[in-house]
Scaffold this motif. Structure first.
Motif, PDB file in Angstrom:
ATOM      1  N   SER A 135      87.160  23.985  50.102  1.00 21.70           N
ATOM      2  CA  SER A 135      86.298  24.400  51.213  1.00 21.70           C
ATOM      3  C   SER A 135      85.647  23.199  51.911  1.00 21.70           C
ATOM      4  O   SER A 135      85.009  23.343  52.947  1.00 21.70           O
ATOM      5  N   LEU A 136      85.826  22.019  51.344  1.00 18.40           N
ATOM      6  CA  LEU A 136      85.288  20.819  52.004  1.00 18.40           C
ATOM      7  C   LEU A 136      86.382  20.031  52.722  1.00 18.40           C
ATOM      8  O   LEU A 136      86.168  18.893  53.127  1.00 18.40           O
ATOM      9  N   ASN A 150      87.601  19.904  46.447  1.00 18.94           N
ATOM     10  CA  ASN A 150      87.059  21.223  46.745  1.00 18.94           C
ATOM     11  C   ASN A 150      87.620  21.656  48.098  1.00 18.94           C
ATOM     12  O   ASN A 150      87.278  21.096  49.133  1.00 18.94           O
TER      13      ASN A 150
HETATM   14  C1  LIG Z   1      82.890  23.735  47.061  1.00 21.85           C
HETATM   15  O1  LIG Z   1      82.112  23.511  48.208  1.00 21.85           O
HETATM   16  C2  LIG Z   1      81.406  24.667  48.667  1.00 21.85           C
HETATM   17  C3  LIG Z   1      80.766  24.311  50.005  1.00 21.85           C
HETATM   18  O2  LIG Z   1      79.939  23.183  49.890  1.00 21.85           O
HETATM   19  C4  LIG Z   1      80.414  25.080  47.604  1.00 21.85           C
HETATM   20  O3  LIG Z   1      79.728  26.233  48.033  1.00 21.85           O
HETATM   21  C5  LIG Z   1      81.151  25.366  46.302  1.00 21.85           C
HETATM   22  O4  LIG Z   1      80.254  25.653  45.286  1.00 21.85           O
HETATM   23  C6  LIG Z   1      82.023  24.175  45.910  1.00 21.85           C
HETATM   24  N1  LIG Z   1      82.830  24.552  44.767  1.00 21.85           N
HETATM   25  C7  LIG Z   1      82.872  23.829  43.657  1.00 21.85           C
HETATM   26  C8  LIG Z   1      83.772  24.342  42.570  1.00 21.85           C
HETATM   27  O5  LIG Z   1      82.234  22.799  43.505  1.00 21.85           O
END
Ligand SMILES: *[C@@H]1O[C@H](CO)[C@@H](O)[C@H](O)[C@H]1NC(C)=O
Ligand SMILES: *[C@@H]1O[C@H](CO)[C@@H](O)[C@H](O)[C@H]1NC(C)=O
Ligand SMILES: *[C@@H]1O[C@H](CO)[C@@H](O)[C@H](O)[C@H]1NC(C)=O
Length: 288
Positions: A56-57, A54
């Motif tokens: 964003s992580l 992911n």
């Molecule tokens: C990825 O991580 C973000 C932040 O924790 C979260 O909001 C998002 O739902 C995640 N995306 C997926 C596809 O898991």
């Protein structure tokens, strides 16, 4: 100058064929359903798509004892924190890097993983086929297809090494950064794609991969995550040579690449970091 010509001639054997060109694959998937108005998704390395990440992580994968903050001892930035037990002596540093690079090049050659030396390490090679005596790390490059194979087949491999004279023993960890899956720079703290780490003291080889960010429009342009750019003809055919007394490969246009990165001064200046180039022996001699 005469001396250098002579060294060059010894170093260059045969230019070998473009080993990998046949299996270079598109690093960035074509955004099949993307609208023209949408920004393209970050290029990814399909060979590593077994990872489910992911974006964003994304956090920093490789850690050093210090960062690049003001006043930090730059030398501490050249250790992997997991294996760091304090700064090594100058003697241990030089000995460690020498064997580390031999073990690295031998491992890659034996496993048919194509790699070549880059950046400051290439500059050291240009002068005399050795590491610059004041350098703290080693830089190499691979194609992203090679990186994907390293990730799938060799991640976390530990290699035992014994020097030819049996006096020096080490274990090296090959560690592949999972965030290498994303080929753009991203948050900027995962520009190193892999490391070959001396597990006794944390010194390492930094390995960066080259990808084609835009294979349909710029099929011959290769980039690393730190925005160094190359054309296929800068790199291939790689030249077979020796580095630290072991077989190695260097980019075809090595001199142009060095001039572009470090300017012609780096190939002319004979006083650097308390060392003076001695053309008679072909070595950098410590002056201070
Ligand atoms: C990825 O991580 C973000 C932040 O924790 C979260 O909001 C998002 O739902 C995640 N995306 C997926 C596809 O898991
Ligand atoms: C390599 O192995 C480590 C430890 O298991 C893991 O955290 C990392 O994600 C792996 N890297 C790749 C590219 O699979
Ligand atoms: C060069 O030598 C001087 C005097 O010994 C020392 O203070 C300085 O740190 C050295 N510079 C480098 C880059 O090693």
């Amino acid at each position: 100058m005469l001396m250098k010509t002579k060294i060059r001639r010894i170093l260059f054997g045969v230019a070998i064929g473009p080993l990998s060109l046949s299996h270079i694959v598109t690093a960035a998937p074509a955004p099949a359903h993307a609208e023209a108005s949408q920004p393209p998704p970050p290029p990814v390395l399909e060979g590593m798509n077994y990872l489910t990440l992911n974006r964003s992580l994304e956090d920093k994968y490789f850690h050093e004892p210090v960062g690049h903050e003001l006043g930090a001892d730059d030398r501490l930035g050249h250790y992997d924190v997991r294996y760091f037990h304090g700064m090594v002596t100058e003697e241990e540093r030089a000995e460690s890097l020498h064997h580390m690079v031999i073990a690295y090049l031998d491992f890659f050659r034996l496993n048919e993983l194509e790699t070549w030396i880059a950046h400051g390490t290439l500059l050291g090679w240009w002068w005399n086929g050795e590491l610059l005596p004041w350098d703290w790390d080693v830089d190499t490059q691979v194609l992203d297809t090679t990186l994907a194979r390293m990730a799938r087949e060799f991640n976390r491999t530990v290699t035992s090494y014994v020097s030819a004279d049996a006096k020096f023993k080490r274990e090296y960890l090959l560690d592949i950064n999972p965030w290498a899956y994303f080929r753009d720079r991203g948050p900027g703290h995962n520009i190193i794609d892999a490391r070959w780490i001396d597990t006794s003291n944390g010194l390492y080889v930094d390995i960066t991969a080259l990808s084609r960010f835009n294979p349909s429009d710029q099929p011959t342009t290769w980039e690393c995550k730190n925005r160094h750019r190359y054309q296929t003809i800068d790199l291939y055919p790689l030249r077979q040579t020796m580095f630290e007394s072991t077989p190695a490969l260097v980019p075809y246009m090595y001199q142009d690449l060095l001039v572009e990165e470090y300017s012609t001064k780096a190939l002319a200046r004979t006083d650097f970091q308390n060392h003076t180039w001695n053309p008679i022996v072909g070595q950098w001699i410590l002056t201070a």
